[in-house]
Design a protein around this motif. Sequence first.
Motif, PDB file in Angstrom:
ATOM      1  N   SER A 224       0.872  -1.159   0.000  1.00 39.05           N
ATOM      2  CA  SER A 224       0.000   0.000   0.000  1.00 39.05           C
ATOM      3  C   SER A 224       0.910   1.210   0.000  1.00 39.05           C
ATOM      4  N   LEU A 225       0.316   2.319  -0.296  1.00 35.39           N
ATOM      5  CA  LEU A 225       1.087   3.522  -0.551  1.00 35.39           C
ATOM      6  C   LEU A 225       1.644   4.098   0.744  1.00 35.39           C
TER       7      LEU A 225
ATOM      8  N   ILE B 113      -2.964   0.033  -4.323  1.00 42.36           N
ATOM      9  CA  ILE B 113      -2.099   1.174  -4.648  1.00 42.36           C
ATOM     10  C   ILE B 113      -2.694   2.053  -5.736  1.00 42.36           C
TER      11      ILE B 113
END
Length: 949
Positions: free
Chosen positions: A45-46, A122
């Motif tokens: 994930s970002l 993402i």
Amino acid sequence: MDTSYSPENIEQKWYKKWEADGNFKASGDGNPYCILIPPPNVTGSLHMGHAFQHTIMDTLTRYHRMKGDNTLWQCGSDHAGIATQMVVERQLNALGQKRTDFTRDEFIEKVWQWKESSGGTISQQMRRLGDSPDWDREAFTMDENLSKAVQEVFIQLYKDKTIYRGKRLVNWDPKFQSAISDLEVENHDEKGFMWHFRYPLADGEKTLDGKNYLVVATTRPETMLGDSAVAVDPKDERYQNLIGKFIDLPLVNRRIPIIADDYVDMEFGTGCVKITPAHDFNDYEVGKRHQLPLINIFSPTATVLAQAEVFQFGGTPIDDYPNQLPEKYTGQDRFVARKLIVEEFDSLNLLEKTEDHGLMVPRGDRSHEIIEPLLTDQWYVATASLAKPAIDVVKNGEIKFVPENWDKTYYHWMNNIQDWCISRQLWWGHRIPAWYDEQGNVYVAEDEQTVRAENNLSDEIILKQDDDVLDTWFSSALWPFATMGWPEKTPELEDFVPSSVLVTGFDIIFFWVARMIMMTLKFTGKVPFKEIYITGLIRDENGDKMSKSKGNVLDPIDLIDGIELEPLVVKRTSGLMNPKAATKIEKATRKQFSEGIESYGTDALRMTFCALASTSRDINFDLGRVEGYKNYCNKLWNATRFVLMNTDDKDCGKGLDPKASEQLDFSIADKWIIGRFNQALKAFETHTNEYRFDLATKALFQFSKNDYCDWYLELSKPVLNSEESNEAQKRGTRYTLVNILESMMRLLHPMIPFVTEEIWQRLKPMVATSSDSIMLAPFPIYDASSIDQAVNNDIDWIQSLITGVRNIRGELNISPNKPVNLLLKNAAEEDQRRLKDYQGFLSSLARLESVKILPTEETAPPSSTALAGTLEILVPVAGLIDIDAEVNRLQKEIDKLNNENKRLSGKLGNARFVDNAPAAIVEKEKEKLVNTEQALAKLVDQQQELKSH
RNA sequence: GGGCGCUUAGCUCAGUUGGGAGAGCAUCGCCCUUACAAGGCGAGGGUCAGUGGUUCGAGCCCACUAGCGCCCA
């Protein structure tokens, strides 16, 4: 328009429209401009680092798109072999299953299912950040066409012998039971022990001091089962008589030679080193020099074998070597075996001593397991021939690092590059296109059918495909051309190889950047990118690396949307490797974010990242900045409200030519702000082209806030509100208000896309434009002719008078509402002209009751004084303030000037300065001295004057 | 052990070829002035880590020292 800015109401709305309208696609016209995204792990994930780099990439992308370039931001994700396989295996474990309950194909199918259901995190987060890549071209390293490219590259490299298979010592991860590359090994300083073992000399030999044993020191006693020699320094006089003699290796009862090798440091320990070629990289090299047998004692899970596997260098098994290992260790874990072996040495009276010892422990970067050097068959890329051209293109400037000195890091690694182990004993990844027959012959081709055809192998011959997959970074290395359609010949390969700039962190220069350069040169003959902008690493406000285990991670989405304290605490304390840290993390989090995190919106976050993007290699993330930029967005919002309030439904001169229309009469302020806009535009472009986003941001902030909002909007009010202004003047100011604001939005758009689009849409009806969206509108074009020094000088004069009066007010606590009278003393002709022309601005901004020029013969009433050059600004203070306060205020000014005076006269009194410094500098200093002296005289007079009352 | 980097205001950081120490936030004072109190206006605050050198002149160039950090072995 709402009275205040709320990002949540505007951001997603515009993003959806942009994407639906296909605004992110390359135009096909203009100069190609391309940025390749560093493909994030599909599992991931970002994090803040992504958000930071994406902001930079998107700002560049939007900027070039608006400039009319054929702009492509190529996006996609990486299959992340180990990481992804781990995630899916963990899920199976939670269901009480394990990977090996399934066939390889079944398991891979499960990974694909997982990727489909949760691999898109993402890309959704990127949308929240306003990223504008061409989503239709989104690539995945396991996609069919990329897999094809991987296969093709492998086959070609095999054919020209750049890829080979060999039995060597590799970094083995016993947890994953896979080889990993040198780069995936992290060395940690850890505490351990140094055990000193007595190794009995064979054949009755004795040391010079009469002992019948040598003492070897080791941090890894268990590997003694695989010792093939003891080495000493060839120059070591203590052991000259023993070189070529033998040791009776305890426990395994094997004779091993005593050899001499320069590797041994005679100063260290006893100067005797046990050599275990199959379990230590240094020993491997020693063993190779002396042609010692390689004795592997461990299984793939790092437990002790019943019988050692013994090979020559080159991989041929040695069948007649005594390979029996003591039964009591069979199947024992390496650390259990260690304990048992130490105990056994002790009981045999062969343990000389045990010392505390700090050592470097190699651990897998993903598993954190201690890496075991293990003798296995693996595939390698021979890097020597690839590295040379890759070094050359940086040396000759075809590829440029920004900041420049990262090239040193690059050269250092490239000059010492080792062959790259590319095979991994995993299931998830690109399977190696190699087949073996029953004799162990290897055939490489795209599939089994081709193998048979190419090698004339009949159907009776049984072929088995290699079980291994390729290192994830192998496919990442092909990213610059594989995403453009290679090996097919595509227009994209022509246009977008090389890409324009790679934006990435220094942590993957070796993993990714260097390998892309090598592979892209090899397969396209072109460099993969012209510039590499190495960003800093985002750290927390104390300079600590953000990590889950420290509990100091900020989720960029939480900064955009805000988050309450309780969910934040839960987020930070759940899923920790070390649950004991939870209490501490919770406490720190509650303290730092007692109110949770406010919602700042994407634009504020993006502007913060840009503002922090200096050349520094560490960037301490400062939440205060985000808040500041949110307030700034609100400022833009309200400035827009002001402009609309004054221009909506009014004639703003839409479509008129500002340079040739009698209907537009521009004020000094109008002319000034147009020039300032162009200066800011130029600064932005200069800094952006040098990747100095911090300076670019500063230029924009200063212009839009200080010049436009703080000064220009105020200066527009007297024109708009005065009954003395005629319609052409009002139209000129309205025109400027609207058009500069509109241009400013285009200037700001690459950095803060959402709020600028929202505002721009509201201004659109009032300006001449044919674009539907600001992101497709042209970027402003610099106009040097708009900058007029005379205009700037006049505005400087206006500003210094207004500031002078405000200063007096501030210092003497005169309320801003209270109008004051202003007297100007010592007014030159130019001052008089300016006063006549600009009195309206002065009265409005300095809130003046009246302003008069004091005739030279008249004496001024008791006043507070400020200076604007030689002009004296006097505010009569009768009834306003305490005279003493003003006397004190002046004294402070006088002190300051006195210091300055002293410094300047000292400097000018120094003959060496006057003689040696350039004339211009001396002249400048002289002028300064004159000014200072004049100012000083005036203030002293004024102070005397006041005192006399 | 080798290499790289950092140390400037209370905090986070700029400072381009050597020539008047800056920004944002925080602090203090005045003000709800018809765009904005998420605001306006103004103010205070620095031995540029230390020592030495080069220079007429050093935050900037050189050497050394101290502290912090990263990479490689």
